[in-house]
Design an enzyme around this catalytic site. Structure first.
Site, PDB file in Angstrom:
ATOM      1  N   TYR A 268       4.098  -1.628 -56.653  1.00  0.00           N
ATOM      2  CA  TYR A 268       3.198  -0.672 -56.008  1.00  0.00           C
ATOM      3  C   TYR A 268       1.728  -1.001 -56.266  1.00  0.00           C
ATOM      4  O   TYR A 268       0.872  -0.678 -55.452  1.00  0.00           O
ATOM      5  CB  TYR A 268       3.477   0.746 -56.523  1.00  0.00           C
ATOM      6  CG  TYR A 268       4.598   1.454 -55.803  1.00  0.00           C
ATOM      7  CD1 TYR A 268       5.906   1.006 -55.886  1.00  0.00           C
ATOM      8  CD2 TYR A 268       4.342   2.585 -55.032  1.00  0.00           C
ATOM      9  CE1 TYR A 268       6.928   1.658 -55.249  1.00  0.00           C
ATOM     10  CE2 TYR A 268       5.362   3.253 -54.389  1.00  0.00           C
ATOM     11  CZ  TYR A 268       6.653   2.789 -54.494  1.00  0.00           C
ATOM     12  OH  TYR A 268       7.667   3.449 -53.848  1.00  0.00           O
TER      13      TYR A 268
ATOM     14  N   LYS B 288      16.927  -5.663 -62.974  1.00  0.00           N
ATOM     15  CA  LYS B 288      17.562  -6.773 -62.268  1.00  0.00           C
ATOM     16  C   LYS B 288      17.353  -8.014 -63.137  1.00  0.00           C
ATOM     17  O   LYS B 288      16.767  -9.023 -62.713  1.00  0.00           O
ATOM     18  CB  LYS B 288      16.928  -6.916 -60.861  1.00  0.00           C
ATOM     19  CG  LYS B 288      17.620  -7.890 -59.942  1.00  0.00           C
ATOM     20  CD  LYS B 288      18.996  -7.422 -59.474  1.00  0.00           C
ATOM     21  CE  LYS B 288      19.679  -8.513 -58.661  1.00  0.00           C
ATOM     22  NZ  LYS B 288      21.096  -8.214 -58.374  1.00  0.00           N
TER      23      LYS B 288
ATOM     24  N   ASP C 166      21.729  -3.052 -58.449  1.00  0.00           N
ATOM     25  CA  ASP C 166      22.727  -3.006 -57.372  1.00  0.00           C
ATOM     26  C   ASP C 166      23.992  -2.284 -57.845  1.00  0.00           C
ATOM     27  O   ASP C 166      24.532  -1.413 -57.151  1.00  0.00           O
ATOM     28  CB  ASP C 166      23.041  -4.410 -56.834  1.00  0.00           C
ATOM     29  CG  ASP C 166      23.352  -5.421 -57.924  1.00  0.00           C
ATOM     30  OD1 ASP C 166      23.176  -5.111 -59.127  1.00  0.00           O
ATOM     31  OD2 ASP C 166      23.789  -6.546 -57.578  1.00  0.00           O
TER      32      ASP C 166
ATOM     33  N   ASP D  37      12.036   4.674 -57.081  1.00  0.00           N
ATOM     34  CA  ASP D  37      11.791   5.281 -55.767  1.00  0.00           C
ATOM     35  C   ASP D  37      13.096   5.336 -54.985  1.00  0.00           C
ATOM     36  O   ASP D  37      13.468   6.369 -54.424  1.00  0.00           O
ATOM     37  CB  ASP D  37      10.746   4.432 -55.020  1.00  0.00           C
ATOM     38  CG  ASP D  37      10.457   4.972 -53.633  1.00  0.00           C
ATOM     39  OD1 ASP D  37      10.271   6.201 -53.506  1.00  0.00           O
ATOM     40  OD2 ASP D  37      10.442   4.175 -52.672  1.00  0.00           O
TER      41      ASP D  37
ATOM     42  N   ASP E 127      15.915   8.849 -54.461  1.00  0.00           N
ATOM     43  CA  ASP E 127      16.337   9.374 -53.155  1.00  0.00           C
ATOM     44  C   ASP E 127      17.860   9.422 -53.071  1.00  0.00           C
ATOM     45  O   ASP E 127      18.445  10.376 -52.575  1.00  0.00           O
ATOM     46  CB  ASP E 127      15.814   8.485 -52.000  1.00  0.00           C
ATOM     47  CG  ASP E 127      14.469   8.966 -51.467  1.00  0.00           C
ATOM     48  OD1 ASP E 127      13.703   9.552 -52.251  1.00  0.00           O
ATOM     49  OD2 ASP E 127      14.189   8.740 -50.272  1.00  0.00           O
TER      50      ASP E 127
HETATM   51  C1  IPM Z   1       7.923   9.093 -53.478  1.00  0.00           C
HETATM   52  C2  IPM Z   1       7.411   8.601 -52.152  1.00  0.00           C
HETATM   53  C3  IPM Z   1       6.131   7.806 -52.392  1.00  0.00           C
HETATM   54  C4  IPM Z   1       6.489   6.615 -53.256  1.00  0.00           C
HETATM   55  C5  IPM Z   1       5.399   7.355 -51.116  1.00  0.00           C
HETATM   56  C6  IPM Z   1       5.076   8.513 -50.208  1.00  0.00           C
HETATM   57  C7  IPM Z   1       4.165   6.578 -51.432  1.00  0.00           C
HETATM   58  O1  IPM Z   1       8.380   7.868 -51.496  1.00  0.00           O
HETATM   59  O2  IPM Z   1       7.191   9.836 -54.159  1.00  0.00           O
HETATM   60  O3  IPM Z   1       9.048   8.765 -53.834  1.00  0.00           O
HETATM   61  O4  IPM Z   1       6.959   5.592 -52.740  1.00  0.00           O
HETATM   62  O5  IPM Z   1       6.305   6.714 -54.466  1.00  0.00           O
HETATM   63 MG    MG Z   2      10.257   7.905 -52.490  1.00  0.00          MG
END
Ligand code: IPM
Ligand code: MG
Length: 352
Positions: A141, A189, A221, A245, A249
């Site tokens: 990032y 990894k 993975d 990240d 999710d």
């Molecule tokens: C998160 C989001 C952010 C990230 C984006 C919006 C920059 O996906 O907070 O997980 O990738 O960190």
């Molecule tokens: Mg995210």
């Protein structure tokens, strides 16, 4: 003494869910007689559309001067054509950096009553109660050099980590594990990447200071697969920025809906609290988004940012009771609107 809270609604469904979180905070302040000084500031696409930078200087100043920051979401397809450094998302990355919030905590659990709302079988999900600890200020990032050279059509990003960056976030994970089920899974990894080999070595070193906590390592993975097959086996999942990240999710989705997930980003100064879901532009403005992620982020802010434990618990319990009453937003297969769900949370809060 007033607690200064900066609200940054941002883009898409951000303003809708922050509006409800704000109402919840106002109700908490009435019930518990706390003085919250709430201010709202532009960020992301909303700031760009108003002719400002994605992170206006005034927003940054307000965030730094506050005790805690609650953000909705950033991201707007209208700005998809811009380079990463000017997009709405850049504001969030700059804000994280400026606030020094290096540890991103994303708890995910199987909510009572929501076992059938997500894609996983109830039997697989049962007992899941985990927290992702994501390194938030390093890795791909932020690594330099970074560039898309349009003339040669080559692009580069840099994955870089240093021992202190890994140590400080690892300590957060081990401290949390001590208060929980005392296991840390560190995800990397290391079979391919040098940064991951360093990650693994440093995490092993930090683990020596936490004798009571059991540490295992997983490749990312294999971990992605295990999260979907055996989520209940995880307690604290520690990982670097990009892996975190992605895996957070996934953890959210398996627990019912990403809309349920709160997060806390902690570091040196004011913490930053935000739902894990994004701006969800396709459902924005329809009053159908799930406000739980934002309201539960406000609860994390009360507990971790402002040290108001009873207030945080009351808010979390109000959300739980609202779910138990059967109300569901669209992401959970229901038809309750964003504001109607929040109304019910407020009513439950009043009964505490
Ligand atoms: C998160 C989001 C952010 C990230 C984006 C919006 C920059 O996906 O907070 O997980 O990738 O960190
Ligand atoms: Mg995210």
């Amino acid at each position: 003494m007033a607690f200064r809270i900066a609200l940054l609604p941002g883009d898409g469904i951000g303003p809708e869910v922050v509006r409800e979180a704000r109402r919840a905070l106002e109700r908490v302040s009435q019930i518990f007689k706390r003085d919250f000084s709430l201010s709202e500031h532009l960020i992301g696409g909303a700031a760009l559309s108003a002719g400002h930078a994605a992170l206006p200087a005034s927003t940054l100043e307000a965030a730094k001067a506050s005790d805690a920051v609650l953000l909705g979401a950033v991201g707007d397809p209208a700005f998809d054509h811009l380079p990463p450094a000017s997009r709405p998302e850049s504001a969030l990355l700059a804000l994280r950096k400026a606030l020094g919030v290096f540890a991103n905590l994303r708890p995910a659990k199987a909510w009572a009553g929501l076992e059938d709302s997500g894609p996983l079988k109830k039997s697989v999900l049962a007992g899941t109660d985990m927290i992702v600890v994501r390194e938030l200020l390093g890795g791909l990032y932020y690594g330099e050099p970074r560039e898309w050279d349009r003339t040669s059509d080559r692009a580069i990003n840099t994955l870089r980590y240093s021992r202190p960056e890994i140590e400080r976030v690892a300590r957060v994970a081990f401290e949390l594990a001590r208060e929980r089920r005392k296991t840390v899974v560190s995800v990397d990894k290391a079979n391919v990447l040098e940064t991951s080999q360093l990650w693994r070595a440093v995490v092993n070193d930090v683990a020596k200071q936490y004798a009571g906590v059991q540490l295992t390592h997983e490749y990312v993975d294999a971990c992605a697969m295990k999260l979907a097959c055996a989520p209940a086996s995880f307690d604290v999942l520690l990982t670097e920025n990009l892996f975190g990240d992605i895996l957070s999710d996934e953890a959210g989705a398996i627990c019912g809906s990403l809309g349920m997930l709160p997060s806390a980003s902690l570091g040196e100064g004011a913490g930053l609290f935000e739902p894990v879901h994004g701006s969800a532009p396709t459902i924005a403005g329809k009053n159908i988004a799930n406000p739980c992620g934002a309201i539960l982020s406000a609860a994390m802010m009360l507990r971790l940012g402002l040290k108001l434990d009873a207030e945080a618990t009351a808010l979390e319990q109000a959300v739980e009771k609202t779910l138990a009453s059967g109300l569901r937003t669209a992401d959970l297969g229901g038809s309750t609107s964003t504001s109607a769900f929040a109304d019910a949370v407020l009513t439950m809060l009043a009964r505490t």
